[in-house]
Design a protein around this motif. Structure first.
Motif, PDB file in Angstrom:
ATOM      1  N   UNK A 414       0.803  -1.221   0.000  1.00 57.66           N
ATOM      2  CA  UNK A 414       0.000   0.000   0.000  1.00 57.66           C
ATOM      3  C   UNK A 414       0.845   1.284   0.000  1.00 57.66           C
ATOM      4  N   UNK A 415       1.933   1.399   0.801  1.00 52.59           N
ATOM      5  CA  UNK A 415       2.732   2.646   0.764  1.00 52.59           C
ATOM      6  C   UNK A 415       3.325   2.915  -0.617  1.00 52.59           C
ATOM      7  N   UNK A 416       3.796   1.874  -1.284  1.00 45.05           N
ATOM      8  CA  UNK A 416       4.381   2.067  -2.609  1.00 45.05           C
ATOM      9  C   UNK A 416       3.313   2.454  -3.644  1.00 45.05           C
ATOM     10  N   UNK A 417       2.124   1.903  -3.476  1.00 46.11           N
ATOM     11  CA  UNK A 417       1.038   2.275  -4.392  1.00 46.11           C
ATOM     12  C   UNK A 417       0.656   3.734  -4.181  1.00 46.11           C
ATOM     13  N   UNK A 418       0.693   4.183  -2.931  1.00 45.46           N
ATOM     14  CA  UNK A 418       0.402   5.588  -2.650  1.00 45.46           C
ATOM     15  C   UNK A 418       1.455   6.497  -3.277  1.00 45.46           C
ATOM     16  N   UNK A 420       3.096   5.888  -6.023  1.00 41.99           N
ATOM     17  CA  UNK A 420       2.809   5.919  -7.468  1.00 41.99           C
ATOM     18  C   UNK A 420       1.690   6.916  -7.756  1.00 41.99           C
ATOM     19  N   UNK A 421       0.673   6.963  -6.934  1.00 41.84           N
ATOM     20  CA  UNK A 421      -0.443   7.901  -7.138  1.00 41.84           C
ATOM     21  C   UNK A 421       0.025   9.348  -7.005  1.00 41.84           C
ATOM     22  N   UNK A 422       0.887   9.587  -6.014  1.00 47.31           N
ATOM     23  CA  UNK A 422       1.392  10.952  -5.830  1.00 47.31           C
ATOM     24  C   UNK A 422       2.302  11.374  -6.989  1.00 47.31           C
ATOM     25  N   UNK A 423       3.064  10.415  -7.485  1.00 44.12           N
ATOM     26  CA  UNK A 423       4.025  10.714  -8.548  1.00 44.12           C
ATOM     27  C   UNK A 423       3.326  11.074  -9.855  1.00 44.12           C
ATOM     28  N   UNK A 434       1.595   1.357 -13.726  1.00 41.89           N
ATOM     29  CA  UNK A 434       2.674   1.168 -12.762  1.00 41.89           C
ATOM     30  C   UNK A 434       2.237   0.292 -11.586  1.00 41.89           C
ATOM     31  N   UNK A 435       0.955   0.424 -11.188  1.00 40.02           N
ATOM     32  CA  UNK A 435       0.446  -0.412 -10.092  1.00 40.02           C
ATOM     33  C   UNK A 435       0.444  -1.878 -10.486  1.00 40.02           C
ATOM     34  N   UNK A 436       0.052  -2.140 -11.732  1.00 35.24           N
ATOM     35  CA  UNK A 436       0.051  -3.518 -12.213  1.00 35.24           C
ATOM     36  C   UNK A 436       1.471  -4.087 -12.284  1.00 35.24           C
ATOM     37  N   UNK A 437       2.420  -3.260 -12.685  1.00 39.72           N
ATOM     38  CA  UNK A 437       3.809  -3.706 -12.732  1.00 39.72           C
ATOM     39  C   UNK A 437       4.306  -4.062 -11.336  1.00 39.72           C
ATOM     40  N   UNK A 438       3.978  -3.202 -10.357  1.00 36.57           N
ATOM     41  CA  UNK A 438       4.404  -3.441  -8.981  1.00 36.57           C
ATOM     42  C   UNK A 438       3.792  -4.732  -8.438  1.00 36.57           C
ATOM     43  N   UNK A 439       2.488  -4.902  -8.636  1.00 37.10           N
ATOM     44  CA  UNK A 439       1.809  -6.096  -8.127  1.00 37.10           C
ATOM     45  C   UNK A 439       2.330  -7.358  -8.809  1.00 37.10           C
ATOM     46  N   UNK A 440       2.615  -7.259 -10.099  1.00 38.79           N
ATOM     47  CA  UNK A 440       3.139  -8.416 -10.824  1.00 38.79           C
ATOM     48  C   UNK A 440       4.533  -8.787 -10.334  1.00 38.79           C
ATOM     49  N   UNK A 441       5.366  -7.778 -10.092  1.00 35.12           N
ATOM     50  CA  UNK A 441       6.728  -8.046  -9.611  1.00 35.12           C
ATOM     51  C   UNK A 441       6.720  -8.636  -8.211  1.00 35.12           C
ATOM     52  N   UNK A 442       5.736  -8.218  -7.380  1.00 32.47           N
ATOM     53  CA  UNK A 442       5.670  -8.690  -5.994  1.00 32.47           C
ATOM     54  C   UNK A 442       4.884  -9.988  -5.865  1.00 32.47           C
ATOM     55  N   UNK A 443       4.232 -10.401  -6.955  1.00 31.35           N
ATOM     56  CA  UNK A 443       3.415 -11.619  -6.884  1.00 31.35           C
ATOM     57  C   UNK A 443       2.150 -11.423  -6.086  1.00 31.35           C
ATOM     58  N   UNK A 444       1.606 -10.212  -6.150  1.00 36.35           N
ATOM     59  CA  UNK A 444       0.383  -9.891  -5.421  1.00 36.35           C
ATOM     60  C   UNK A 444      -0.624  -9.276  -6.381  1.00 36.35           C
ATOM     61  N   UNK A 445      -1.917  -9.556  -6.104  1.00 40.12           N
ATOM     62  CA  UNK A 445      -2.969  -9.011  -6.952  1.00 40.12           C
ATOM     63  C   UNK A 445      -4.292  -9.059  -6.196  1.00 40.12           C
ATOM     64  N   UNK A 446      -5.133  -8.039  -6.365  1.00 40.31           N
ATOM     65  CA  UNK A 446      -6.464  -8.086  -5.731  1.00 40.31           C
ATOM     66  C   UNK A 446      -7.256  -9.312  -6.155  1.00 40.31           C
TER      67      UNK A 446
END
Length: 626
Positions: A414-418, A420-423, A434-446
């Motif tokens: 969540x902090x990293x996603x925040x 990305x939103x600010x950036x 960018x959120x999808x890239x982050x979740x894919x790299x971390x192996x996490x997804x809603x």
């Protein structure tokens, strides 16, 4: 000119002629016997004229009149027999009274009336209503069974005619034959055979020697009309599960609407069920009915006023006579809507119950019902519900572990996603990319959290349909609940609140609190913090679910609310155990960071999505330059 004088001779002649005429009339006057016969003939002619013109005089009245008329009055007897046609034989009428014949066994009491030959009372001996009265499926004229056919240019209804009863034994079985006769050897017969300890009875209709009486070129119908009595504390809840269901055309099953008025015309019907939630009145046939016209009408408009009947059902069955006349072997069932009882009879009668369609019904039939039957065999019903819920939650705990692990990963990101939103500010496309890239790299997804939840839905829905139809819960108490198949009451209100009722139930309140706590632990900590424009307001949903439970389950079965309370308490406990003793968020975070540094190989779908998003981003930049 000649003078005219009075002619005395002419006067005497006229007087003599008048006297002769008077004497002749006197001689021709009818005798007293002749006058009586003439008066009788005129009365008979007048009676015949009235019978031809008075259309509202029914066959029933004619039959009763024939039973009591003076047999020496040949004109009146002839007139009444003319109105009855061939079935005037029943005018000897030892049975032309509204007497009934009783057949019964250990579980079922039936009364069959001479008039119409059908069941006028069906009472279940081992069951009572919510106010401790015997459960009567048929009484006080709420059900009629009528055979309608044409004979000698008349439309006859057997419900208006009198049958002759004969009660006998066939081994341990009670056998009652009801015959509507045209002669000693020519008749229509209803035959009832009741077996010991059975709710199902054998029933047949046949005709003998009536080939020249029943007009087979005209339709012959068996018409069954039925109004269901209220048996439960909440007529609204009972009415929700009262429904006409039937089987037709190669074991297909269907039902009429539970609300308003509905009708349907079906072919090759093999059975029908006039269901009243926990009790059923059924008619089954070995020879499918060629065509049946079904009707259903909801009789409940106001729970405060309409408290006698739930539904009005009708089935008009087209019968097909054979070479020897009518011949239909059937069964009748008056008893509980209990899965075990109906399933033991075979013939797909378990489909008469609302257990859900497809996979939901299969889960109920092959997992939940056998498991609950086993538990309730040696445990009180309330404890059996709790144990059933615990076993199911433990069975689904691996799925819930996957769900919580996904939620934990999303919480860590969540902090990293925040950031990305600010950036990227208002650039929604870039934020999503960018959120999808982050979740894919971390192996996490809603989606990884949604999928386990979807896998649990079939079980949850199956349980939602099981508890309202579980006959074993009926009139079983637990804690403050007197009946787990109805609502529990801790307080009565002096007024009625729409949708809520005139009472307060405690189990729905406790279940609502448990749901709210669970939503706070999941939705409140994850989805709510990630609220994005265009997405559903998760905070609203978090409050809506407990409110829905609190209001609408106030009139539902307390057993269902007990299940939801137990289920959510166990879920909360499992989540706390997973969070505090199984999942270490620091270790999960370290694994995510390590995985992010590894080169991520995208599959074909991911590459395609990335390309599409990059193209969309380039098009957006090009439009800005213009």
């Amino acid at each position: 000119m000649e003078k005219k004088n009075f002619d005395v001779n002419s006067l005497i002649g006229f007087v003599l002629i008048g006297a002769i005429l008077v004497w002749m009339l006197y001689l021709q006057k009818p005798s007293e016997e002749e006058q009586a016969e003439k008066a009788k003939t005129e009365a008979a002619a007048k009676q015949k004229e009235n019978s031809d013109t008075k259309e509202d005089t029914t066959l029933e009245e004619a039959t009763q009149e024939l039973a009591s008329v003076n047999a020496q009055d040949s004109a009146a007897v002839a007139n009444l027999k003319n109105r009855l046609g061939s079935f005037a034989y029943s005018g000897t009428l030892p049975s032309a009274t509204e007497n009934t014949t009783v057949i019964e066994n250990e579980v079922l009491y039936l009364e069959v009336s001479n008039k119409g030959g059908y069941i006028t009372k069906a009472r279940l001996k081992n069951h009572t209503t919510y106010d401790s009265l015997p459960v009567s499926l048929i009484k006080d004229g709420n059900s009629t069974l009528n055979l309608q056919f044409s004979s000698e240019n008349r439309l006859l209804n057997t419900k208006d005619l009198f049958f002759e009863p004969s009660l006998s034994k066939n081994g341990e079985n009670s056998v009652l034959t009801m015959r509507l006769k045209t002669s000693e050897n020519n008749f229509i017969e209803y035959r009832y055979e009741l077996l010991p300890d059975e709710y199902m009875l054998n029933f047949s209709i046949k005709s003998q020697g009536l080939d020249n009486v029943i007009n087979t070129s005209q339709p012959i119908y068996l018409d069954w009309n039925f109004k269901g009595y209220r048996h439960a504390k909440s007529i609204t809840y009972e009415n929700r599960y009262s429904r006409l269901t039937y089987e037709y055309e190669d074991e297909d099953h269907d039902k009429l609407s539970p609300t308003g008025e509905d009708d349907e015309l079906e072919k090759d019907v093999t059975w029908m069920n006039f269901r009243q939630h926990f009790f059923s009145s059924m008619l089954l046939t070995d020879t499918p009915f060629k065509e049946v016209s079904f009707t259903s009408k909801d009789l409940v408009e106001d729970e405060e006023i309409d408290t006698v009947y739930t539904k009005k059902y009708g089935a008009k069955m087209l019968l097909e006579p054979k070479a020897g006349g009518l011949s239909y072997n059937m069964n009748m069932y008056y008893g509980p809507t209990d899965y075990q009882i109906l399933n033991d009879y075979g013939r797909n009668l378990d489909d008469a119950m609302p257990l859900g369609w497809g996979i939901f019904g299969m889960i109920n039939k092959y997992i939940i019902i056998p498991l609950f039957g086993f538990l309730s065999g040696f445990l009180p019903a309330g404890i059996a519900i709790i144990c059933l819920t615990i076993l199911i939650k433990l069975l689904l705990s691996p799925v819930q572990y996957k769900q919580y692990l996904s939620q934990a990963k999303m919480k860590i990101l969540r902090p990293e996603i925040e950031e990305i939103r600010e950036k990227y500010g208002d650039n929604k496309m870039k934020i999503q990319q960018e959120t999808m890239k982050l979740q894919s790299a971390a192996g996490a997804s809603p989606l990884q959290g949604c999928l386990p939840a979807l896998l649990q839905l079939p079980v949850f829905y199956a349980l939602f349909t099981f508890f309202p139809s579980a006959f074993d819960l009926r009139q079983k108490s637990f804690l403050w609940a007197d009946d787990l198949s109805s609502y529990d009451v801790i307080a009565h209100l002096p007024f009625h609140i729409p949708f809520y009722g005139d009472h307060v139930s405690l189990f729905p309140i406790l279940a609502s609190i448990a749901i709210f706590i669970y939503m706070m632990m999941t939705t409140g900590q994850t989805m709510q913090a990630q609220q994005q424009p265009g997405m559903p307001n998760m905070k609203f949903i978090m409050y809506l679910s407990p409110l829905f439970m609190l209001v609408f389950f106030n009139n539902y079965a307390s057993g269902l609310s007990l299940y939801y309370l137990t289920s959510n308490l166990i879920t909360i406990g499992i989540m706390l155990v997973i969070k505090n003793f199984i999942i270490d968020e620091n270790k999960v975070h370290a694994k995510i960071e390590k995985k992010k540094k590894q080169p991520k190989k995208q599959n074909r779908f991911q590459r395609k999505m990335a390309e599409m998003m990059e193209q969309a981003e380039e098009q957006k930049k090009a439009q800005k330059r213009k």
